[in-house]
Write a protein that holds these residues in place. Structure first.
Motif, PDB file in Angstrom:
ATOM      1  N   ARG A  17      38.121  20.085  36.626  1.00 56.90           N
ATOM      2  CA  ARG A  17      37.858  21.563  36.768  1.00 56.90           C
ATOM      3  C   ARG A  17      38.089  21.954  38.076  1.00 56.90           C
ATOM      4  O   ARG A  17      38.824  22.834  38.284  1.00 56.90           O
ATOM      5  N   ALA A  18      37.762  21.051  38.814  1.00 60.90           N
ATOM      6  CA  ALA A  18      38.031  21.427  40.365  1.00 60.90           C
ATOM      7  C   ALA A  18      39.466  21.092  40.785  1.00 60.90           C
ATOM      8  O   ALA A  18      40.041  21.887  41.281  1.00 60.90           O
ATOM      9  N   LEU A  19      40.108  20.185  40.040  1.00 63.44           N
ATOM     10  CA  LEU A  19      41.548  19.959  40.293  1.00 63.44           C
ATOM     11  C   LEU A  19      42.359  21.204  39.731  1.00 63.44           C
ATOM     12  O   LEU A  19      43.275  21.677  40.426  1.00 63.44           O
ATOM     13  N   ASP A  20      41.786  21.769  38.437  1.00 62.44           N
ATOM     14  CA  ASP A  20      42.653  22.996  37.914  1.00 62.44           C
ATOM     15  C   ASP A  20      42.373  24.129  38.986  1.00 62.44           C
ATOM     16  O   ASP A  20      43.516  24.650  39.297  1.00 62.44           O
ATOM     17  N   GLN A  21      41.367  24.454  39.899  1.00 59.70           N
ATOM     18  CA  GLN A  21      41.420  25.517  40.782  1.00 59.70           C
ATOM     19  C   GLN A  21      42.264  24.969  42.070  1.00 59.70           C
ATOM     20  O   GLN A  21      43.043  26.098  42.450  1.00 59.70           O
ATOM     21  N   PHE A  22      42.089  23.577  42.475  1.00 58.21           N
ATOM     22  CA  PHE A  22      43.151  23.336  43.526  1.00 58.21           C
ATOM     23  C   PHE A  22      44.628  23.548  43.284  1.00 58.21           C
ATOM     24  O   PHE A  22      45.532  24.021  43.923  1.00 58.21           O
ATOM     25  N   GLU A  80      47.005  13.409  45.514  1.00 59.83           N
ATOM     26  CA  GLU A  80      46.440  12.469  46.897  1.00 59.83           C
ATOM     27  C   GLU A  80      45.551  13.543  47.820  1.00 59.83           C
ATOM     28  O   GLU A  80      44.490  13.108  48.213  1.00 59.83           O
ATOM     29  N   ASP A  81      46.360  14.678  47.805  1.00 54.34           N
ATOM     30  CA  ASP A  81      45.531  15.505  48.798  1.00 54.34           C
ATOM     31  C   ASP A  81      44.256  16.175  47.973  1.00 54.34           C
ATOM     32  O   ASP A  81      43.178  16.283  48.890  1.00 54.34           O
ATOM     33  N   PHE A  82      44.192  16.083  46.851  1.00 58.81           N
ATOM     34  CA  PHE A  82      43.035  16.761  46.320  1.00 58.81           C
ATOM     35  C   PHE A  82      41.745  15.764  46.268  1.00 58.81           C
ATOM     36  O   PHE A  82      40.754  15.972  46.851  1.00 58.81           O
ATOM     37  N   LEU A  83      42.194  14.464  46.390  1.00 58.73           N
ATOM     38  CA  LEU A  83      41.397  13.168  46.302  1.00 58.73           C
ATOM     39  C   LEU A  83      40.690  13.179  47.671  1.00 58.73           C
ATOM     40  O   LEU A  83      39.569  12.812  47.934  1.00 58.73           O
ATOM     41  N   ALA A  84      41.800  13.500  48.559  1.00 55.05           N
ATOM     42  CA  ALA A  84      41.361  13.443  49.991  1.00 55.05           C
ATOM     43  C   ALA A  84      40.299  14.309  50.325  1.00 55.05           C
ATOM     44  O   ALA A  84      39.277  14.286  51.018  1.00 55.05           O
ATOM     45  N   ILE A  85      40.575  15.436  49.925  1.00 54.28           N
ATOM     46  CA  ILE A  85      39.861  16.878  50.269  1.00 54.28           C
ATOM     47  C   ILE A  85      38.229  16.587  49.566  1.00 54.28           C
ATOM     48  O   ILE A  85      37.224  16.871  50.214  1.00 54.28           O
ATOM     49  N   GLU A  86      38.230  16.024  48.440  1.00 48.77           N
ATOM     50  CA  GLU A  86      37.219  15.590  47.615  1.00 48.77           C
ATOM     51  C   GLU A  86      36.224  14.810  48.560  1.00 48.77           C
ATOM     52  O   GLU A  86      35.089  14.782  48.683  1.00 48.77           O
ATOM     53  N   GLN A  87      36.979  13.637  49.170  1.00 44.92           N
ATOM     54  CA  GLN A  87      36.105  12.866  49.973  1.00 44.92           C
ATOM     55  C   GLN A  87      35.638  13.423  51.191  1.00 44.92           C
ATOM     56  O   GLN A  87      34.424  13.140  51.617  1.00 44.92           O
ATOM     57  N   VAL A  88      36.300  14.335  51.909  1.00 47.06           N
ATOM     58  CA  VAL A  88      36.030  14.918  53.089  1.00 47.06           C
ATOM     59  C   VAL A  88      34.862  15.830  52.797  1.00 47.06           C
ATOM     60  O   VAL A  88      34.042  15.907  53.498  1.00 47.06           O
ATOM     61  N   TRP A  89      34.855  16.524  51.795  1.00 47.50           N
ATOM     62  CA  TRP A  89      33.750  17.521  51.290  1.00 47.50           C
ATOM     63  C   TRP A  89      32.401  16.811  50.897  1.00 47.50           C
ATOM     64  O   TRP A  89      31.431  17.357  51.232  1.00 47.50           O
ATOM     65  N   ASP A  90      32.575  15.422  50.474  1.00 51.92           N
ATOM     66  CA  ASP A  90      31.257  14.809  50.272  1.00 51.92           C
ATOM     67  C   ASP A  90      30.590  14.520  51.651  1.00 51.92           C
ATOM     68  O   ASP A  90      29.467  14.140  51.660  1.00 51.92           O
ATOM     69  N   GLN A  91      31.353  14.289  52.797  1.00 48.65           N
ATOM     70  CA  GLN A  91      31.023  13.785  54.011  1.00 48.65           C
ATOM     71  C   GLN A  91      30.496  15.087  54.887  1.00 48.65           C
ATOM     72  O   GLN A  91      31.132  15.697  55.764  1.00 48.65           O
ATOM     73  N   LYS A  92      29.244  15.398  54.737  1.00 47.54           N
ATOM     74  CA  LYS A  92      28.803  16.832  55.210  1.00 47.54           C
ATOM     75  C   LYS A  92      28.519  16.883  56.716  1.00 47.54           C
ATOM     76  O   LYS A  92      29.244  17.769  57.475  1.00 47.54           O
TER      77      LYS A  92
END
Length: 398
Positions: A17-22, A80-92
């Protein structure tokens, strides 16, 4: 396209669902036709083999091979950009540091200072802190130093605190890596160069860093792995620290620390140190309570087996039976039924219910050769206990 399919098949419903928005954001996705390609692949990702899917996309979107390859390349990069952003977003905490840095580089000094104070407060109040959090704290203090220089207040910065923060982050990470290398030495029978570790251990002697639970747990964990006789009681220190502070460590680090302590016990058990069955059983129970033995919500079938074996060895039959039913849903789907029936068979064998044990064993096939051999060996033991010698001979012949 294979990598695209693998990613889309692996993502959770929430991630999709997040990827759809991305994929619908013109900030991230600028190539025409990319969203249409993504939606087409996503809609049939599990229904068609790769070659048929590729042909279906080409026909549907009227693409030649060159254009198809280009779009797939851009789609993979977007994923790949989406996965990277997800990782960054998890690192508050790392995001806090990035915002402070961005504001400082825009010469928004007051705003950067406000964000810095807010971030420092949040980091200090966090109930769970791991190695990466201490690293982020050091980088935040480094940003405070740079901000002071830009404001012409460099003399006011607490430079000693900055140096201490850097040392603390480095020491933690070095000790964690030392535990990893030592664990691999036991598996591979190789010796690894541990670099500056001896200097770090010397530095830590009588240092107040050892009063910080995360430093202490890696410190005692390393020494326990290094000295199997453990004359200085490092294993007991490790066990007490896990029990007292395990909830304050990130799940991934708690998982690794419990495995470190459990593997230490298993090595002692393999040296005929019977008392370590109770030690490892305590760790299993504590790790289960904290969900520290799960990886991404999944309990390894081997851990499931080992917990069962340990509980049975100690005669904790009621606990084992409850554990087998309670944690079966946490096993990977492809191994769940086999592991559940095999361990119920072991439970029934140990409690003298041989017929029930055979029912669990005889209708199962196991995908692992050692698992399969253990099941057949248990069947032979049951036939022997029942004086069923003809069946036993047939089992041994098979």
């Amino acid at each position: 396209m294979r990598a695209i399919l693998k990613i889309l098949q692996t993502l959770s419903p929430a991630q999709l669902r997040a990827l759809d928005q991305f994929m619908q954001s013109p900030y991230f996705v600028t190539h025409a036709g990319l969203f249409k390609l993504y939606m087409h692949i996503k809609s049939v990702r599990t229904a068609l083999p790769e070659a048929e899917l590729r042909q279906s996309v080409r026909i549907s979107m009227e693409l030649d091979s060159k254009k198809m390859n280009q779009l797939c390349h851009h789609l993979l990069k977007a994923l790949e950009d989406f996965l990277a952003i997800e990782q960054v977003w998890d690192q508050k905490n790392q995001r806090y540091v990035s915002v402070v840095r961005a504001l400082r580089q825009l010469d928004l000094h007051d705003e950067s200072a406000d964000m810095l104070r807010y971030a420092a407060k949040k980091m200090q109040q966090a109930p769970v802190r791991g190695v990466t959090d201490y690293q982020a704290e050091y980088h935040l203090q480094l940003e405070a130093y740079y901000l002071s220089l830009q404001q012409g207040r460099g003399k006011n910065i607490q430079i000693q605190d900055l140096a201490r923060s850097q040392d603390l982050a480095f020491v933690m990470d070095k000790l964690r890596m030392a535990c990893i290398l030592t664990s691999y030495e036991a598996i591979t029978r190789q010796n690894y160069d541990k670099g500056l570790l001896n200097s770090v251990l010397t530095f830590l002697k009588n240092h107040d860093f050892l009063e910080i639970p995360l430093v202490a747990v890696y410190y005692h964990g390393y020494h326990a792995l290094q000295n199997e006789e453990d004359t200085d009681g490092h294993f007991q220190h490790l066990k007490r620290l896990l029990e007292a502070h395990g909830e304050a460590f990130p799940t991934s680090e708690t998982h690794d620390l419990y495995l470190l302590a459990i593997n230490y016990c298993i090595r002692r058990i393999n040296q005929a140190q019977e008392g370590f069955y109770q030690e490892v059983f305590d760790l299993y129970q504590s790790g289960l309570r904290r969900a520290a033995l799960l990886e991404e919500g999944v309990l390894s079938r081997w851990t499931y087996n080992n917990i069962t074996m340990t509980g049975l060895r100690l005669g904790s039959y009621d606990w084992v039976r409850q554990f087998l039913h309670q944690y079966a849903p946490y096993l990977a789907v492809e191994h769940r039924e086999a592991a559940f029936h095999f361990n119920l068979a072991r439970y029934n064998y140990e409690t003298g219910n041989f017929d029930a044990a055979l029912q669990h064993l005889t209708h199962m096939e196991y995908d692992d050769v050692l698992h399969n051999l253990a099941a057949k060996f248990l069947i032979a033991k049951i036939y022997y206990a029942q004086d069923a010698y003809t069946a036993l001979e047939n089992q041994l012949d098979s």
